[in-house]
Design a protein around this motif. Structure first.
Motif, PDB file in Angstrom:
ATOM      1  N   HIS A 154       4.662  -0.263  -0.060  1.00 54.71           N
ATOM      2  CA  HIS A 154       5.384  -1.056   0.928  1.00 54.71           C
ATOM      3  C   HIS A 154       4.412  -1.978   1.658  1.00 54.71           C
ATOM      4  O   HIS A 154       3.200  -1.764   1.627  1.00 54.71           O
ATOM      5  CB  HIS A 154       6.119  -0.143   1.924  1.00 54.71           C
ATOM      6  CG  HIS A 154       5.189   0.792   2.626  1.00 54.71           C
ATOM      7  ND1 HIS A 154       4.788   1.997   2.081  1.00 54.71           N
ATOM      8  CD2 HIS A 154       4.548   0.698   3.819  1.00 54.71           C
ATOM      9  CE1 HIS A 154       3.958   2.587   2.908  1.00 54.71           C
ATOM     10  NE2 HIS A 154       3.779   1.824   3.978  1.00 54.71           N
ATOM     11  N   HIS A 165       0.853  -1.192   0.000  1.00 53.33           N
ATOM     12  CA  HIS A 165       0.000   0.000   0.000  1.00 53.33           C
ATOM     13  C   HIS A 165       0.889   1.242   0.000  1.00 53.33           C
ATOM     14  O   HIS A 165       2.100   1.146   0.204  1.00 53.33           O
ATOM     15  CB  HIS A 165      -0.912   0.014   1.234  1.00 53.33           C
ATOM     16  CG  HIS A 165      -0.138   0.172   2.516  1.00 53.33           C
ATOM     17  ND1 HIS A 165       0.471  -0.884   3.143  1.00 53.33           N
ATOM     18  CD2 HIS A 165       0.164   1.266   3.252  1.00 53.33           C
ATOM     19  CE1 HIS A 165       1.107  -0.452   4.213  1.00 53.33           C
ATOM     20  NE2 HIS A 165       0.940   0.864   4.306  1.00 53.33           N
ATOM     21  N   ARG A 221       4.040  10.004  12.409  1.00 52.51           N
ATOM     22  CA  ARG A 221       3.628  10.785  11.260  1.00 52.51           C
ATOM     23  C   ARG A 221       3.257  12.206  11.646  1.00 52.51           C
ATOM     24  O   ARG A 221       2.802  12.440  12.774  1.00 52.51           O
ATOM     25  CB  ARG A 221       2.370  10.146  10.629  1.00 52.51           C
ATOM     26  CG  ARG A 221       2.546   8.704  10.207  1.00 52.51           C
ATOM     27  CD  ARG A 221       1.360   7.866  10.568  1.00 52.51           C
ATOM     28  NE  ARG A 221       1.600   6.446  10.326  1.00 52.51           N
ATOM     29  CZ  ARG A 221       1.341   5.815   9.191  1.00 52.51           C
ATOM     30  NH1 ARG A 221       0.779   6.473   8.202  1.00 52.51           N
ATOM     31  NH2 ARG A 221       1.619   4.534   9.054  1.00 52.51           N
ATOM     32  N   ASP A 249       1.116   5.248   1.833  1.00 52.03           N
ATOM     33  CA  ASP A 249       0.596   6.093   2.914  1.00 52.03           C
ATOM     34  C   ASP A 249       0.487   7.504   2.350  1.00 52.03           C
ATOM     35  O   ASP A 249       1.506   8.158   2.160  1.00 52.03           O
ATOM     36  CB  ASP A 249       1.559   6.102   4.110  1.00 52.03           C
ATOM     37  CG  ASP A 249       1.590   4.779   4.851  1.00 52.03           C
ATOM     38  OD1 ASP A 249       1.298   3.742   4.227  1.00 52.03           O
ATOM     39  OD2 ASP A 249       1.899   4.782   6.047  1.00 52.03           O
TER      40      ASP A 249
HETATM   41 FE    FE Z   1       2.348   2.062   5.408  1.00 53.40          FE
END
Ligand code: FE
Ligand code: MD3
Length: 219
Positions: A193, A137, A216, A139
């Motif tokens: 990843h 996926h 994040r 991010d």
């Molecule tokens: Fe991720």
């Protein structure tokens, strides 16, 4: 005896040699080890306040990885889709604050990778038991994609996969161990990843699990 003692101390204190995985991705082997006891104690408190749970994807599948969050924002998924939210849907309360030990570790890692101004407002906690995996996926739900993501691996080793900007780019496999930290920024920030299914095993501190922290700047 004295020489051994000094070399052990050096091993503990030394900043590991950063390794470049690809442009923008920096692997810092063992960077979390000096802080591991504080980090694990603080994580226990976070997971008591906001228990790990298996979230549901928008398509109705239960994720094999169990998750929770700390910090001002937390990543959540349910039938309505995924998003960052300031409260825990299980309790209706704000997510637990990000413990100082976690924030310090994330900032030390980002600084070592050249992102000295990183100020995370979200920490997603992923718990893998044997068999749990995370498919490839990207991010991309964070507001400022110029900010890096810092990931910390704890417990059992796992094989991390990272590909390119396209889902079809053949992913490289990198084994990640207890204490390893990776900083993903710049051109690596939108790479696909994932994590291969966790193998059986027992870690001396964490037992039969791997915990991954991703810090994040979400909001
Ligand atoms: Fe991720
Ligand atoms: C590369 N977690 O939570 S951390 C995730 O080990 C996630 O639990 C994995 O992917 C885990 O979203 C991998 C490494 C990671 C995290 C974010 C990235 C690599 C990344 C964002 C962009 C590129």
């Amino acid at each position: 005896m004295t020489a051994d003692l000094f070399s052990d101390m050096a091993a503990q204190d030394a900043t590991p040699q950063p390794q470049s995985l690809c442009p923008g991705a920096v692997l810092l082997r063992g960077l979390a080890l000096p802080d591991q006891h504080d980090v694990l104690a603080d994580l226990d408190r976070v997971m008591t306040d906001a228990p790990l749970r298996h979230m549901i994807t928008s398509r109705g599948f239960r994720m094999s990885v169990a998750m929770t969050n700390c910090g001002q924002l937390g990543w959540v998924s349910d039938r309505r889709g995924y998003r960052y939210d300031s409260s825990d849907p299980l309790s209706g309360r704000p997510w637990p604050a990000m413990p100082e030990s976690l924030l310090r570790l994330a900032r030390r890692a980002a600084t070592a990778a050249g992102h000295a101004d990183f100020l995370p407002d979200a920490c997603l906690i992923n718990r893998y038991q044997p068999g749990a995996r995370m498919g490839l996926h990207q991010d991309r739900d964070e507001r400022d994609l110029g900010q890096p993501i810092v990931s910390v691996s704890l417990g059992l080793p796992a094989v991390f996969q990272f590909g390119g900007m396209l889902r079809s780019d053949k992913p490289l496999r990198v084994p990640l161990q207890h204490g390893d930290v990776v900083v993903w920024g710049g051109p690596a920030r939108l790479n696909f990843h994932g994590v291969l299914a966790l193998k059986d095993g027992v870690h001396e501190l964490l037992g039969a699990q791997r915990i991954n922290l991703t810090f994040r700047r979400a909001g």
